[in-house]
Write a protein that holds these residues in place. Structure first.
Motif, PDB file in Angstrom:
ATOM      1  N   UNK A  44      -1.896   6.801  -9.212  1.00  0.00           N
ATOM      2  CA  UNK A  44      -0.803   6.627  -8.258  1.00  0.00           C
ATOM      3  C   UNK A  44      -0.846   5.199  -7.732  1.00  0.00           C
ATOM      4  N   UNK A  45       0.311   4.589  -7.599  1.00  0.00           N
ATOM      5  CA  UNK A  45       0.380   3.223  -7.101  1.00  0.00           C
ATOM      6  C   UNK A  45       0.391   3.179  -5.587  1.00  0.00           C
ATOM      7  N   UNK A  46       0.054   2.025  -5.016  1.00  0.00           N
ATOM      8  CA  UNK A  46       0.020   1.908  -3.556  1.00  0.00           C
ATOM      9  C   UNK A  46       1.384   2.145  -2.902  1.00  0.00           C
ATOM     10  N   UNK A  47       2.457   1.956  -3.662  1.00  0.00           N
ATOM     11  CA  UNK A  47       3.790   2.238  -3.111  1.00  0.00           C
ATOM     12  C   UNK A  47       4.121   3.726  -3.137  1.00  0.00           C
ATOM     13  N   UNK A  48       3.297   4.533  -3.818  1.00  0.00           N
ATOM     14  CA  UNK A  48       3.524   5.976  -3.904  1.00  0.00           C
ATOM     15  C   UNK A  48       2.688   6.773  -2.908  1.00  0.00           C
ATOM     16  N   UNK A  49       1.631   6.187  -2.391  1.00  0.00           N
ATOM     17  CA  UNK A  49       0.720   6.902  -1.501  1.00  0.00           C
ATOM     18  C   UNK A  49       0.731   6.186  -0.151  1.00  0.00           C
ATOM     19  N   UNK A  50       1.142   6.908   0.891  1.00  0.00           N
ATOM     20  CA  UNK A  50       1.290   6.288   2.207  1.00  0.00           C
ATOM     21  C   UNK A  50       0.600   7.155   3.255  1.00  0.00           C
ATOM     22  N   UNK A  51      -0.145   6.516   4.159  1.00  0.00           N
ATOM     23  CA  UNK A  51      -0.753   7.239   5.273  1.00  0.00           C
ATOM     24  C   UNK A  51       0.029   6.955   6.545  1.00  0.00           C
ATOM     25  N   UNK A  52       0.093   7.944   7.409  1.00  0.00           N
ATOM     26  CA  UNK A  52       0.747   7.798   8.721  1.00  0.00           C
ATOM     27  C   UNK A  52       2.100   7.120   8.644  1.00  0.00           C
ATOM     28  N   UNK A  63       2.736  14.621   8.385  1.00  0.00           N
ATOM     29  CA  UNK A  63       1.599  14.623   7.468  1.00  0.00           C
ATOM     30  C   UNK A  63       0.728  13.384   7.627  1.00  0.00           C
ATOM     31  N   UNK A  64      -0.560  13.558   7.356  1.00  0.00           N
ATOM     32  CA  UNK A  64      -1.500  12.435   7.391  1.00  0.00           C
ATOM     33  C   UNK A  64      -1.381  11.563   6.162  1.00  0.00           C
ATOM     34  N   UNK A  65      -0.955  12.156   5.048  1.00  0.00           N
ATOM     35  CA  UNK A  65      -0.867  11.459   3.772  1.00  0.00           C
ATOM     36  C   UNK A  65       0.366  11.947   3.030  1.00  0.00           C
ATOM     37  N   UNK A  66       1.134  11.006   2.507  1.00  0.00           N
ATOM     38  CA  UNK A  66       2.362  11.356   1.790  1.00  0.00           C
ATOM     39  C   UNK A  66       2.313  10.732   0.402  1.00  0.00           C
TER      40      UNK A  66
END
Length: 67
Positions: A44-52, A63-66
Motif C-alpha cells: 500500500x502506498x503512503x497516499x492510500x494509508x492515512x491515520x487520524x 477511525x484511527x486508520x483509513x
C-alpha cells in the motif's frame, strides 16, 4: 459535549447508544503504528494509508486508520 470535554471521545452507535471513550493509550497508538507500517511494507502506498484523517463514519465514530 465533545467540545466541552477534550479528554474523551464521544461515539454514538447506529442504534443510538452513546459511548464515552477515554483517549487512546500508548499501547493503542503502538498497534495503529504497527498496522500502518505493515500496510506500507506490503504494497500500500503512503497516499492510500492515512491515520487520524478526521473521517466521520457515522454517529461520531472516527477511525484511527483509513485505507
Amino acid at each position: 459535549m465533545a467540545a466541552a470535554d477534550e479528554n474523551h471521545r464521544y461515539e454514538l452507535s447506529p442504534e443510538g447508544v452513546l459511548t464515552v471513550v477515554p483517549p487512546a493509550d500508548p499501547e493503542h497508538a503502538l498497534l495503529v503504528s504497527r498496522i500502518f507500517a505493515w500496510l506500507l511494507a506490503n504494497g500500500f502506498g503512503p497516499e492510500q494509508v492515512v491515520t487520524d484523517c478526521g473521517i466521520d463514519v457515522g454517529g461520531g465514530r472516527v477511525p484511527d486508520l483509513t485505507v
